[in-house]
Design a protein around this motif. Structure first.
Motif, PDB file in Angstrom:
ATOM      1  N   ALA A  22       0.773  -1.111   0.068  1.00 39.53           N
ATOM      2  CA  ALA A  22       0.193   0.084  -0.116  1.00 39.53           C
ATOM      3  C   ALA A  22       1.076   1.472   0.138  1.00 39.53           C
ATOM      4  O   ALA A  22       0.708   2.158  -0.615  1.00 39.53           O
ATOM      5  CB  ALA A  22      -0.746  -0.232   1.358  1.00 39.53           C
ATOM      6  N   ALA A  23       1.988   1.417   0.818  1.00 38.37           N
ATOM      7  CA  ALA A  23       3.020   2.390   0.931  1.00 38.37           C
ATOM      8  C   ALA A  23       3.366   2.570  -0.587  1.00 38.37           C
ATOM      9  O   ALA A  23       3.750   3.555  -1.068  1.00 38.37           O
ATOM     10  CB  ALA A  23       3.706   2.210   2.205  1.00 38.37           C
ATOM     11  N   GLY A  24       3.939   1.459  -1.024  1.00 36.51           N
ATOM     12  CA  GLY A  24       4.621   1.438  -2.558  1.00 36.51           C
ATOM     13  C   GLY A  24       3.577   1.939  -3.417  1.00 36.51           C
ATOM     14  O   GLY A  24       3.798   3.017  -4.335  1.00 36.51           O
ATOM     15  N   TRP A  25       2.415   1.614  -3.550  1.00 37.47           N
ATOM     16  CA  TRP A  25       1.456   2.062  -4.441  1.00 37.47           C
ATOM     17  C   TRP A  25       1.103   3.767  -4.260  1.00 37.47           C
ATOM     18  O   TRP A  25       1.031   4.834  -5.214  1.00 37.47           O
ATOM     19  CB  TRP A  25      -0.017   1.493  -4.441  1.00 37.47           C
ATOM     20  N   LEU A  26       0.821   4.034  -3.039  1.00 41.27           N
ATOM     21  CA  LEU A  26       0.447   5.587  -2.543  1.00 41.27           C
ATOM     22  C   LEU A  26       1.815   6.418  -3.008  1.00 41.27           C
ATOM     23  O   LEU A  26       1.580   7.294  -3.569  1.00 41.27           O
ATOM     24  CB  LEU A  26       0.410   5.703  -1.084  1.00 41.27           C
ATOM     25  N   ARG A  27       3.079   5.912  -2.746  1.00 37.74           N
ATOM     26  CA  ARG A  27       4.429   6.735  -3.129  1.00 37.74           C
ATOM     27  C   ARG A  27       4.298   6.748  -4.729  1.00 37.74           C
ATOM     28  O   ARG A  27       4.582   7.767  -5.315  1.00 37.74           O
ATOM     29  CB  ARG A  27       5.478   6.088  -2.568  1.00 37.74           C
ATOM     30  N   HIS A  28       3.956   5.621  -5.521  1.00 35.25           N
ATOM     31  CA  HIS A  28       4.213   5.616  -6.892  1.00 35.25           C
ATOM     32  C   HIS A  28       2.866   6.648  -7.434  1.00 35.25           C
ATOM     33  O   HIS A  28       3.321   7.192  -8.345  1.00 35.25           O
ATOM     34  CB  HIS A  28       3.825   4.075  -7.487  1.00 35.25           C
ATOM     35  N   LEU A  29       1.757   6.638  -7.143  1.00 36.99           N
ATOM     36  CA  LEU A  29       0.610   7.192  -7.391  1.00 36.99           C
ATOM     37  C   LEU A  29       0.448   8.674  -7.023  1.00 36.99           C
ATOM     38  O   LEU A  29      -0.033   9.406  -7.729  1.00 36.99           O
ATOM     39  CB  LEU A  29      -0.802   6.403  -7.187  1.00 36.99           C
ATOM     40  N   ALA A  30       0.967   8.899  -5.990  1.00 28.91           N
ATOM     41  CA  ALA A  30       0.798  10.366  -5.275  1.00 28.91           C
ATOM     42  C   ALA A  30       2.294  11.172  -5.144  1.00 28.91           C
ATOM     43  O   ALA A  30       2.085  12.103  -4.993  1.00 28.91           O
ATOM     44  CB  ALA A  30       0.146  10.281  -3.890  1.00 28.91           C
ATOM     45  N   GLY A  31       3.009  10.585  -5.311  1.00 30.75           N
ATOM     46  CA  GLY A  31       4.318  11.123  -5.333  1.00 30.75           C
ATOM     47  C   GLY A  31       4.786  11.742  -4.017  1.00 30.75           C
ATOM     48  O   GLY A  31       4.295  11.017  -2.842  1.00 30.75           O
ATOM     49  N   ASP A  32       5.225  12.959  -4.078  1.00 30.93           N
ATOM     50  CA  ASP A  32       5.651  13.737  -2.846  1.00 30.93           C
ATOM     51  C   ASP A  32       4.320  14.408  -2.310  1.00 30.93           C
ATOM     52  O   ASP A  32       4.440  15.284  -1.349  1.00 30.93           O
ATOM     53  CB  ASP A  32       6.588  14.744  -3.237  1.00 30.93           C
ATOM     54  N   SER A  33       3.178  14.358  -2.843  1.00 28.57           N
ATOM     55  CA  SER A  33       1.994  14.978  -2.457  1.00 28.57           C
ATOM     56  C   SER A  33       1.532  14.602  -1.094  1.00 28.57           C
ATOM     57  O   SER A  33       0.514  15.149  -0.333  1.00 28.57           O
ATOM     58  CB  SER A  33       1.004  15.151  -3.501  1.00 28.57           C
ATOM     59  N   VAL A  34       2.090  13.353  -0.641  1.00 29.56           N
ATOM     60  CA  VAL A  34       1.577  13.031   0.407  1.00 29.56           C
ATOM     61  C   VAL A  34       2.661  12.466   1.476  1.00 29.56           C
ATOM     62  O   VAL A  34       3.531  11.822   0.857  1.00 29.56           O
ATOM     63  CB  VAL A  34       0.379  11.674   0.272  1.00 29.56           C
ATOM     64  N   ASP A  35       2.631  12.498   2.724  1.00 31.17           N
ATOM     65  CA  ASP A  35       3.562  12.032   3.452  1.00 31.17           C
ATOM     66  C   ASP A  35       3.167  10.395   3.742  1.00 31.17           C
ATOM     67  O   ASP A  35       2.177  10.090   4.271  1.00 31.17           O
ATOM     68  CB  ASP A  35       3.834  12.762   5.053  1.00 31.17           C
ATOM     69  N   ILE A  36       3.903   9.474   3.791  1.00 31.62           N
ATOM     70  CA  ILE A  36       3.645   8.300   3.843  1.00 31.62           C
ATOM     71  C   ILE A  36       4.410   7.589   5.059  1.00 31.62           C
ATOM     72  O   ILE A  36       5.794   7.447   4.937  1.00 31.62           O
ATOM     73  CB  ILE A  36       3.878   7.351   2.670  1.00 31.62           C
ATOM     74  N   GLY A 123      -6.398  -0.212  -6.420  1.00 36.00           N
ATOM     75  CA  GLY A 123      -7.929   0.513  -6.092  1.00 36.00           C
ATOM     76  C   GLY A 123      -8.234   1.128  -5.058  1.00 36.00           C
ATOM     77  O   GLY A 123      -8.639   2.247  -5.133  1.00 36.00           O
ATOM     78  N   ARG A 124      -7.941   0.401  -3.890  1.00 33.15           N
ATOM     79  CA  ARG A 124      -8.163   1.043  -2.632  1.00 33.15           C
ATOM     80  C   ARG A 124      -7.389   2.478  -2.435  1.00 33.15           C
ATOM     81  O   ARG A 124      -7.790   3.307  -1.943  1.00 33.15           O
ATOM     82  CB  ARG A 124      -8.152   0.241  -1.294  1.00 33.15           C
ATOM     83  N   VAL A 125      -5.880   2.342  -2.763  1.00 34.17           N
ATOM     84  CA  VAL A 125      -5.138   3.423  -2.613  1.00 34.17           C
ATOM     85  C   VAL A 125      -5.655   4.744  -3.681  1.00 34.17           C
ATOM     86  O   VAL A 125      -5.713   5.962  -3.389  1.00 34.17           O
ATOM     87  CB  VAL A 125      -3.904   3.157  -3.117  1.00 34.17           C
ATOM     88  N   GLU A 126      -5.963   4.536  -4.810  1.00 38.16           N
ATOM     89  CA  GLU A 126      -6.663   5.357  -5.622  1.00 38.16           C
ATOM     90  C   GLU A 126      -7.729   6.066  -5.232  1.00 38.16           C
ATOM     91  O   GLU A 126      -7.865   7.237  -5.251  1.00 38.16           O
ATOM     92  CB  GLU A 126      -7.094   4.796  -6.948  1.00 38.16           C
ATOM     93  N   ASN A 127      -8.793   5.382  -4.659  1.00 37.37           N
ATOM     94  CA  ASN A 127      -9.944   5.817  -3.868  1.00 37.37           C
ATOM     95  C   ASN A 127      -9.363   6.758  -2.596  1.00 37.37           C
ATOM     96  O   ASN A 127      -9.870   7.917  -2.400  1.00 37.37           O
ATOM     97  CB  ASN A 127     -10.666   4.803  -3.202  1.00 37.37           C
TER      98      ASN A 127
END
Length: 136
Positions: A22-36, A123-127
């Protein structure tokens, strides 16, 4: 007016599969816009190699990640806490958004099952990204 980045914490038991993917997906899809952040209530010694393989298939490298012990400060510093099968071990703080994602634990599973978990997590990370990045 400065708006701080939303902070997301992913928590599972071993911090070796679901939360790392999940952290990998969020980093990949949101980049630096979110602290993970990612942690576990009973962290494993290493990331699940099948989870690493499944993520590598979609171009995401999680090999540099190390399972981390859940710390109350991680929860306190997060806006959103996503739990994945860690039960009641995650401390609850007022004002945080909590979600529990019911996902198969990839530990001991064949790569076909882990791929399904990986795709479900995407899919959950995209949501999640839609929820936390839209203007209030």
């Amino acid at each position: 007016m400065l708006v701080s980045k939303p902070a997301v914490l992913f928590v599972c038991v071993h911090n070796a599969g679901r939360s790392q993917m999940a952290a990998g997906w969020l980093r990949h899809l949101a980049g630096d816009s979110v602290d993970i952040r990612s942690a576990g209530s009973e962290p494993a010694d290493q990331i699940n190699p099948v989870a690493v393989e499944a993520m590598r298939e979609v171009g995401i490298d999680i090999t540099g990640n190390t399972p981390q012990l859940l710390d109350t400060e991680d929860v306190r510093a997060s806006d959103v806490v996503i739990t994945m099968g860690c039960g009641d071990t995650c401390p609850i703080y007022p004002g945080k958004r909590y979600e529990d994602w019911d996902l198969t634990d990839p530990a001991g599973q064949p790569v076909d099952v882990v791929r399904q978990v990986r795709d479900d997590i995407r899919g959950r990370v995209e949501n999640l990204i839609t929820l936390i990045t839209r203007p209030s």
